[in-house]
Design a protein around this motif. Sequence first.
Motif, PDB file in Angstrom:
ATOM      1  N   ASP A 138      -7.278   4.882  12.294  1.00  0.00           N
ATOM      2  CA  ASP A 138      -6.407   4.899  11.113  1.00  0.00           C
ATOM      3  C   ASP A 138      -5.271   5.912  11.277  1.00  0.00           C
ATOM      4  O   ASP A 138      -4.888   6.607  10.332  1.00  0.00           O
ATOM      5  CB  ASP A 138      -7.203   5.210   9.843  1.00  0.00           C
ATOM      6  CG  ASP A 138      -8.210   4.107   9.510  1.00  0.00           C
ATOM      7  OD1 ASP A 138      -7.981   2.966   9.941  1.00  0.00           O
ATOM      8  OD2 ASP A 138      -9.216   4.405   8.850  1.00  0.00           O
ATOM      9  N   ARG A 196      -3.029   6.006   5.655  1.00  0.00           N
ATOM     10  CA  ARG A 196      -4.447   5.671   5.515  1.00  0.00           C
ATOM     11  C   ARG A 196      -4.776   5.231   4.090  1.00  0.00           C
ATOM     12  O   ARG A 196      -4.282   5.808   3.124  1.00  0.00           O
ATOM     13  CB  ARG A 196      -5.321   6.866   5.911  1.00  0.00           C
ATOM     14  CG  ARG A 196      -5.320   7.150   7.395  1.00  0.00           C
ATOM     15  CD  ARG A 196      -6.251   8.291   7.754  1.00  0.00           C
ATOM     16  NE  ARG A 196      -5.770   9.565   7.227  1.00  0.00           N
ATOM     17  CZ  ARG A 196      -6.443  10.701   7.319  1.00  0.00           C
ATOM     18  NH1 ARG A 196      -7.643  10.720   7.887  1.00  0.00           N
ATOM     19  NH2 ARG A 196      -5.935  11.821   6.828  1.00  0.00           N
ATOM     20  N   ARG A 197      -5.619   4.199   4.010  1.00  0.00           N
ATOM     21  CA  ARG A 197      -6.031   3.656   2.714  1.00  0.00           C
ATOM     22  C   ARG A 197      -7.281   4.381   2.217  1.00  0.00           C
ATOM     23  O   ARG A 197      -8.268   4.526   2.953  1.00  0.00           O
ATOM     24  CB  ARG A 197      -6.339   2.159   2.855  1.00  0.00           C
ATOM     25  CG  ARG A 197      -6.713   1.468   1.546  1.00  0.00           C
ATOM     26  CD  ARG A 197      -7.438   0.156   1.795  1.00  0.00           C
ATOM     27  NE  ARG A 197      -6.644  -0.753   2.594  1.00  0.00           N
ATOM     28  CZ  ARG A 197      -5.775  -1.641   2.090  1.00  0.00           C
ATOM     29  NH1 ARG A 197      -5.619  -1.717   0.794  1.00  0.00           N
ATOM     30  NH2 ARG A 197      -5.091  -2.430   2.903  1.00  0.00           N
ATOM     31  N   TYR A 241     -11.471   7.393   4.206  1.00  0.00           N
ATOM     32  CA  TYR A 241     -10.428   6.373   4.359  1.00  0.00           C
ATOM     33  C   TYR A 241     -10.996   5.169   5.098  1.00  0.00           C
ATOM     34  O   TYR A 241     -11.925   5.294   5.906  1.00  0.00           O
ATOM     35  CB  TYR A 241      -9.231   6.917   5.146  1.00  0.00           C
ATOM     36  CG  TYR A 241      -8.508   8.061   4.463  1.00  0.00           C
ATOM     37  CD1 TYR A 241      -7.490   7.820   3.544  1.00  0.00           C
ATOM     38  CD2 TYR A 241      -8.835   9.380   4.747  1.00  0.00           C
ATOM     39  CE1 TYR A 241      -6.813   8.862   2.928  1.00  0.00           C
ATOM     40  CE2 TYR A 241      -8.177  10.438   4.130  1.00  0.00           C
ATOM     41  CZ  TYR A 241      -7.167  10.175   3.222  1.00  0.00           C
ATOM     42  OH  TYR A 241      -6.505  11.191   2.612  1.00  0.00           O
ATOM     43  N   ARG A 299      -5.552   1.047   6.942  1.00  0.00           N
ATOM     44  CA  ARG A 299      -4.255   1.590   6.548  1.00  0.00           C
ATOM     45  C   ARG A 299      -3.471   0.549   5.749  1.00  0.00           C
ATOM     46  O   ARG A 299      -3.737  -0.640   5.833  1.00  0.00           O
ATOM     47  CB  ARG A 299      -3.445   2.016   7.785  1.00  0.00           C
ATOM     48  CG  ARG A 299      -4.002   3.255   8.449  1.00  0.00           C
ATOM     49  CD  ARG A 299      -3.118   3.753   9.577  1.00  0.00           C
ATOM     50  NE  ARG A 299      -3.196   2.914  10.749  1.00  0.00           N
ATOM     51  CZ  ARG A 299      -2.488   3.118  11.862  1.00  0.00           C
ATOM     52  NH1 ARG A 299      -1.644   4.142  11.923  1.00  0.00           N
ATOM     53  NH2 ARG A 299      -2.614   2.318  12.896  1.00  0.00           N
ATOM     54  N   THR A 346      -3.663   5.435  -1.719  1.00  0.00           N
ATOM     55  CA  THR A 346      -3.587   6.540  -0.769  1.00  0.00           C
ATOM     56  C   THR A 346      -3.357   7.829  -1.551  1.00  0.00           C
ATOM     57  O   THR A 346      -3.298   7.821  -2.789  1.00  0.00           O
ATOM     58  CB  THR A 346      -2.476   6.299   0.275  1.00  0.00           C
ATOM     59  OG1 THR A 346      -2.610   7.250   1.344  1.00  0.00           O
ATOM     60  CG2 THR A 346      -1.087   6.410  -0.337  1.00  0.00           C
ATOM     61  N   GLU A 393      -1.522  12.384   2.164  1.00  0.00           N
ATOM     62  CA  GLU A 393      -1.327  11.414   3.250  1.00  0.00           C
ATOM     63  C   GLU A 393       0.126  10.960   3.302  1.00  0.00           C
ATOM     64  O   GLU A 393       0.710  10.794   4.388  1.00  0.00           O
ATOM     65  CB  GLU A 393      -2.264  10.218   3.033  1.00  0.00           C
ATOM     66  CG  GLU A 393      -2.186   9.135   4.097  1.00  0.00           C
ATOM     67  CD  GLU A 393      -2.742   9.565   5.444  1.00  0.00           C
ATOM     68  OE1 GLU A 393      -2.647   8.754   6.385  1.00  0.00           O
ATOM     69  OE2 GLU A 393      -3.251  10.693   5.574  1.00  0.00           O
TER      70      GLU A 393
END
Length: 461
Positions: free
Chosen positions: A116, A352-353, A392, A395, A446, A450
């Motif tokens: 990620d 990153r999610r 996370y 992405r 997010t 980030e």
Amino acid sequence: MKNDKLLTLCQRYQAVLLSNSEKVLNIAVVGTPPSELMAALRFSTQKRIDIECWDQPRMDQHLHTSQDSHLPAARDDNGNVVELLNQTFQQALQQRASDIHVEPGEDVLRIRLRVDGVLHSLPELSPTLSAPLIARLKVLGNLDIAERRLPQDGQFTVDISGRSVSFRIATLPCRGGEKVVLRLLHQVKLALDINTLGMNNAQLDAFHLALHQPQGLMLVTGPTGSGKTVTLYSALQARNRPEINLCSVEDPVEIPLDGINQTQINTRAGLTFQSVLRALLRQDPDVVMVGEIRDTETAEIAINAAQTGHLVLSTLHTNSTTETLIRLQQMGVARWMISSALLLVIAQRLVRRLCPHCCQQEGHYDALPVSLWPRTLPRWRAVGCERCYHGYHGRIALFEVLTITPSLKQAIVSGSSPEEVQRLARDSGMMTLFEHGCEAVEQGQTTVEELLRVIGVPDGE
């Protein structure tokens, strides 16, 4: 049966060796254990075999937190290299890594995985493994083993647990020896649908409109690893119809697509972007994708093609949409050519999610100036659970989409400053990368941290 052989056998069938006592062998698998694994274990040992059936999140969490990372103990003999590589490849796949870094040093051999967008270290290995490990990688990539003074690059495909995975390999001489970076190619089946890229409605409408023009130039910009290739391939797929001739020139062909004539350059054979692009224009194309505009000659050929009845898609390494206009001028392309050919410029980044299962809101983030974002943003904490990696999972893409309006065309021709171009773009309704990121933070996709890590605070604010 020795532990290293058991580890190899388990890795082959995507299982984990939990314990190996005098009488009992304990193994974990995802779902139902493969019959081939059970047969191989019964053939190899007379011990009782206990199988634990885990779900995928639990298996991922175990692999992430395991102290030994399921890599064999480093030894000074070469027989361990193939096993070490296979298990490193396996772990990279399991953790969704995009790159593998092999970094030799005087005291240790370090291997890191980029997951990620962030590098994570595996346990350090003996430096005596550096030379045989790098030699093995160079053999796989069909590189010159004896050449250690110059960078080399190549590509290879290996079978990992019954799955064919391709890698791009690049070497670089450094103080500790030769560093090697492996990029995993097309490891997952991507939807390649522009509607799922992550653009908002206004951005998507502008993208659709430009993509269905009969001619013109569309550029996707951003640093390496920002998702430009997926955006381009998704655009090609949107135009992939039997009545349309789609051609591409790439270095390398990263995702093979049915219905598209893809050509990979070969500089050693004289097959360059320029020579292939000229040849493609004699192949009666409707849509042409150029993997990257690297020099003035390629830029001019692409723009000429965009002015003569072809839709041309390409990438450029710039930080924003408006910088792209300046970069083309710096490459020596005439302003009138840019103005007449350019349809749309997309800048993008990947952040990153947040894992939706464990993220928590802890108040609000109020340190941003109102000029950057008018509303208070939530402060999210990436907690981490068995379903994610350090809080996370995957992405998301952030976009800045600039449509070249008549006023912008005039500004380009007249040589307006980047600030003036930016003002005109904002007046036409363009949302910046940072603003799109703030939207993602508001939606819980997010974090502000980030966003600042990837994009930073916009200049001039």
